[in-house]
Design an enzyme around this catalytic site. Sequence first.
Site, PDB file in Angstrom:
ATOM      1  CB  SER A 137       6.353  28.929  38.470  1.00 45.92           C
ATOM      2  OG  SER A 137       6.945  29.623  39.557  1.00 45.92           O
ATOM      3  CE  LYS A 140       4.972  39.736  38.845  1.00 44.07           C
ATOM      4  NZ  LYS A 140       6.320  40.075  38.323  1.00 44.07           N
ATOM      5  CG  ASP A 186       9.470  41.197  40.539  1.00 42.50           C
ATOM      6  OD1 ASP A 186      10.046  40.125  40.800  1.00 42.50           O
ATOM      7  OD2 ASP A 186       8.336  41.257  40.038  1.00 42.50           O
ATOM      8  CB  ALA A 205       6.858  49.399  27.078  1.00 45.35           C
ATOM      9  NE  ARG A 250       2.433  47.647  25.934  1.00 44.38           N
ATOM     10  CZ  ARG A 250       2.114  46.898  26.977  1.00 44.38           C
ATOM     11  NH1 ARG A 250       2.285  47.375  28.196  1.00 44.38           N
ATOM     12  NH2 ARG A 250       1.631  45.687  26.830  1.00 44.38           N
TER      13      ARG A 250
END
Length: 274
Positions: free
Chosen positions: A16, A67, A104, A128, A156
């Site tokens: 990260s 998330k 985001d 996807a 998806r």
Amino acid sequence: MTVRKAAVLGSPIAHSLSPVLHRAAYAELGLADWEYGRFEVDESTLAGFLAGLTGEWAGLSLTMPLKRAVIPLLDEVTATAASVEAVNTVVFTADGRRRGDNTDIPGMIAALRERGIDKVESAAILGAGATASSALAALASVCTGEVVAYVRSAERAAEMREWGSRLGVPVRTEEWSEAARALSAPLVVATTPAGATDALVEAVPERPGALFDVLYDPWPTALAARWSTGGGAVVGGLDLLVHQAVLQVEQMTGCERAPLDVMREAGERALSAR
């Protein structure tokens, strides 16, 4: 001096760049009493990690696979985050509440606008996954027409159509085997893992439109490099990472304007050193 803390959580997390970006912002803003760390945390250890945080903590950045997993552990979630069921930012309020947000989506919009991409008549999404749903939410503000998603499975495809319905974006899905057709769209958003679009390089049109490739390491991707050679506009993953981190810094510290250029330069230096 009371130290204030923030960090990025995820698994894997060693790669990260968030600590580089946030620490650069703290230095530029004169926040000498702020620290930003990095912790390996997955779904099974997230609740325990949150429970162990003390009052000096201001906020958290979250990456995969947290998330969605964090949502039941929060006191409130913004409409933006709820729209895609994904939280990448947690802010601890003065009264001890945990507020989840998604930077985001506005980060994607800001990154596109920085390259002069405000509106397009149609767009294509490659992939996807979780990032693709955030891309759809961003396209709700950018794309005036249809979005075509190129995916690898019927499951998806159904998910992308459902996200489109929820977000008010007309979505048509196509099989991944037809992905070369995506490259003629005015805006192509690549949300796939490293190497997944390499086979599409030869299909880049002579005069490409705009490409938003969410990867930043390795950079440029083969697709982004060919796109640039053709004169098309390219927005990269570092652009997204910086713009969403700017919003995180502002929310966590209360500063009105985080230093975008300083954070981007720090990220570029860190990537070039890898």
